[in-house]
Design a protein around this motif. Structure first.
Motif, PDB file in Angstrom:
ATOM      1  N   VAL A   1       7.465  13.946   1.973  1.00 27.92           N
ATOM      2  CA  VAL A   1       7.174  13.844   3.444  1.00 27.92           C
ATOM      3  C   VAL A   1       7.304  12.309   3.770  1.00 27.92           C
ATOM      4  CG1 VAL A   1       6.200  13.695   5.401  1.00 27.92           C
ATOM      5  CG2 VAL A   1       6.605  15.985   4.225  1.00 27.92           C
ATOM      6  N   TYR A   2       6.384  11.485   2.902  1.00 32.84           N
ATOM      7  CA  TYR A   2       6.050  10.261   3.278  1.00 32.84           C
ATOM      8  C   TYR A   2       7.543   9.030   2.596  1.00 32.84           C
ATOM      9  CZ  TYR A   2       3.221   6.074   2.827  1.00 32.84           C
ATOM     10  OH  TYR A   2       2.460   4.827   3.428  1.00 32.84           O
TER      11      TYR A   2
ATOM     12  N   GLY B   1       0.759  -1.216   0.027  1.00 33.65           N
ATOM     13  CA  GLY B   1       0.431  -0.061  -0.140  1.00 33.65           C
ATOM     14  C   GLY B   1       0.504   1.224   0.148  1.00 33.65           C
ATOM     15  N   ARG B   2       2.229   1.397   1.135  1.00 33.42           N
ATOM     16  CA  ARG B   2       2.828   2.545   0.740  1.00 33.42           C
ATOM     17  C   ARG B   2       3.582   2.809  -0.633  1.00 33.42           C
ATOM     18  NH1 ARG B   2       3.851   0.454   5.941  1.00 33.42           N
ATOM     19  NH2 ARG B   2       5.510  -0.655   5.458  1.00 33.42           N
ATOM     20  N   LYS B   3       4.066   1.877  -1.075  1.00 34.62           N
ATOM     21  CA  LYS B   3       4.342   1.784  -2.534  1.00 34.62           C
ATOM     22  C   LYS B   3       3.442   2.616  -3.479  1.00 34.62           C
ATOM     23  CE  LYS B   3       7.988  -1.991  -3.030  1.00 34.62           C
ATOM     24  NZ  LYS B   3       7.913  -3.341  -2.759  1.00 34.62           N
ATOM     25  N   VAL B   4       2.401   1.872  -3.367  1.00 39.85           N
ATOM     26  CA  VAL B   4       1.106   1.682  -4.070  1.00 39.85           C
ATOM     27  C   VAL B   4       0.461   3.919  -4.112  1.00 39.85           C
ATOM     28  CG1 VAL B   4      -1.523   2.364  -4.562  1.00 39.85           C
ATOM     29  CG2 VAL B   4      -0.264   0.049  -4.416  1.00 39.85           C
ATOM     30  N   VAL B   5       1.350   4.672  -2.929  1.00 42.10           N
ATOM     31  CA  VAL B   5       0.981   5.989  -2.413  1.00 42.10           C
ATOM     32  C   VAL B   5       1.983   6.684  -3.098  1.00 42.10           C
ATOM     33  CG1 VAL B   5       0.838   7.496  -0.768  1.00 42.10           C
ATOM     34  CG2 VAL B   5      -0.367   5.186  -0.551  1.00 42.10           C
ATOM     35  N   MET B   6       3.093   6.052  -3.371  1.00 45.05           N
ATOM     36  CA  MET B   6       4.205   6.561  -3.028  1.00 45.05           C
ATOM     37  C   MET B   6       4.319   6.799  -5.439  1.00 45.05           C
ATOM     38  SD  MET B   6       6.369   8.169  -1.369  1.00 45.05           S
ATOM     39  CE  MET B   6       7.686   8.237  -1.836  1.00 45.05           C
ATOM     40  N   ALA B   7       3.699   5.932  -5.728  1.00 51.17           N
ATOM     41  CA  ALA B   7       3.850   5.326  -7.209  1.00 51.17           C
ATOM     42  C   ALA B   7       2.710   5.909  -7.431  1.00 51.17           C
ATOM     43  CB  ALA B   7       3.682   3.884  -7.634  1.00 51.17           C
TER      44      ALA B   7
ATOM     45  N   LEU C   1       0.276  17.537  -2.611  1.00 51.51           N
ATOM     46  CA  LEU C   1       0.715  15.295  -3.612  1.00 51.51           C
ATOM     47  C   LEU C   1       1.779  15.864  -3.264  1.00 51.51           C
ATOM     48  CD1 LEU C   1      -1.726  15.043  -6.519  1.00 51.51           C
ATOM     49  CD2 LEU C   1      -1.577  13.851  -5.021  1.00 51.51           C
ATOM     50  N   ALA C   2       2.606  16.950  -4.115  1.00 52.23           N
ATOM     51  CA  ALA C   2       4.165  16.904  -3.480  1.00 52.23           C
ATOM     52  C   ALA C   2       4.670  16.905  -2.442  1.00 52.23           C
ATOM     53  CB  ALA C   2       4.738  18.284  -4.832  1.00 52.23           C
TER      54      ALA C   2
ATOM     55  N   VAL D   1      19.111  11.408  -0.077  1.00 55.27           N
ATOM     56  CA  VAL D   1      19.399  12.694  -0.641  1.00 55.27           C
ATOM     57  C   VAL D   1      19.063  13.902  -1.932  1.00 55.27           C
ATOM     58  CG1 VAL D   1      22.261  13.883  -1.695  1.00 55.27           C
ATOM     59  CG2 VAL D   1      22.046  11.628  -0.149  1.00 55.27           C
ATOM     60  N   LEU D   2      18.614  12.853  -2.196  1.00 58.23           N
ATOM     61  CA  LEU D   2      18.205  13.997  -3.702  1.00 58.23           C
ATOM     62  C   LEU D   2      16.740  14.283  -3.208  1.00 58.23           C
ATOM     63  CD1 LEU D   2      18.382  10.464  -6.786  1.00 58.23           C
ATOM     64  CD2 LEU D   2      19.476  12.747  -6.380  1.00 58.23           C
ATOM     65  N   GLY D   3      16.408  13.485  -2.252  1.00 57.82           N
ATOM     66  CA  GLY D   3      15.494  14.154  -1.943  1.00 57.82           C
ATOM     67  C   GLY D   3      15.262  15.494  -1.178  1.00 57.82           C
ATOM     68  N   LEU D   4      16.382  15.814  -0.542  1.00 61.01           N
ATOM     69  CA  LEU D   4      16.495  16.638  -0.030  1.00 61.01           C
ATOM     70  C   LEU D   4      16.902  17.757  -1.085  1.00 61.01           C
ATOM     71  CD1 LEU D   4      18.636  15.182   3.514  1.00 61.01           C
ATOM     72  CD2 LEU D   4      16.470  16.263   3.050  1.00 61.01           C
TER      73      LEU D   4
END
Length: 226
Positions: A71-72, A9-15, A65-66, A107-110
């Motif tokens: 954050v997620y 479910g967490r992967k689906v949210v991220m996708a 969404l961003a 790191v990329l996310g930051l």
């Protein structure tokens, strides 16, 4: 809740949120391409988007969404690190099938988060937010997006920071694109490589257009206000 408590479910949210961001970037690059050909045309687009409630609502939804995606992702990264404990230090070699981007998502996310804050400050706060709040603009007007582009990318430091931001987004999306397809169950042994190739080509074109637009303004190749 299944979407939060289940690993799948967490992967689906991220996708899902990731695909929405890719679609937004596609719309954004198409919008920015107008500035490459016509300053007045770009300002008309800005005026249209800034004066309609659905554009403002869409901006709020995409921003949410961003923020949720970022954050997620941080929460999941911290949870994964805690779950692995000291085991993450036992193996230092990277497996060939594991991309560099997938190992450095934090790191990329930051970098992407910092770039997003910088971008919102340079453009959104001086345009749509200024228009909503009735704040006078230091450029010709809050709908003079073309003027803000010229003003922003006349600064060499900001040009470099934006190019670094684009590179970070490229690495993030080049992994995230095919990973999303895999989460949706749309990639098998054959299609995994195809999605990886499609993702790299698509994201490269996307980020290259952004970079070309920035560099064209930085070196004075952009059109005049017409």
């Amino acid at each position: 809740m299944w979407l939060i408590n289940s690993p799948i479910g967490r992967k689906v949210v991220m996708a899902v949120t990731g695909v929405c961001l890719i679609l937004f970037l596609t719309f954004h690059v198409c919008m920015n391409m107008v500035a490459f050909f016509s300053g007045n045309g770009y300002n008309e687009v800005c005026a249209f988007l800034g004066s309609n409630w659905y554009a403002i609502l869409g901006t709020i939804i995409l921003a949410a969404l961003a923020c949720f995606h970022i954050v997620y992702a941080f929460i999941l990264t911290i949870q994964n690190r805690r779950a692995r404990g000291s085991e993450r230090y036992s193996v230092t070699a990277r497996r060939p099938e594991v991309s560099w981007a997938s190992q450095n998502m934090l790191v990329l996310g930051l970098i992407i988060l910092c770039g997003l804050i910088l971008h919102l400050f340079n453009f959104w706060s001086h345009m749509m937010l200024a228009d909503i709040a009735g704040i006078p603009s230091s450029i010709a007007g809050s709908t003079d997006g073309f003027g803000w582009i010229k003003h922003t990318f006349a600064n060499p430091l900001l040009v470099v920071l934006y190019l670094v931001w684009f590179c970070a987004i490229w690495f993030h999306l080049s992994h995230g694109f095919w990973s999303s397809m895999q989460t949706f169950g749309w990639s098998g042994k054959i299609w995994l490589k195809r999605w990886q190739t499609i993702g790299i080509i698509y994201v490269t074109i996307l980020m290259a257009v952004f970079a070309i637009i920035v560099l064209s303004f930085a070196f004075g190749f952009a059109p005049s206000l017409r």
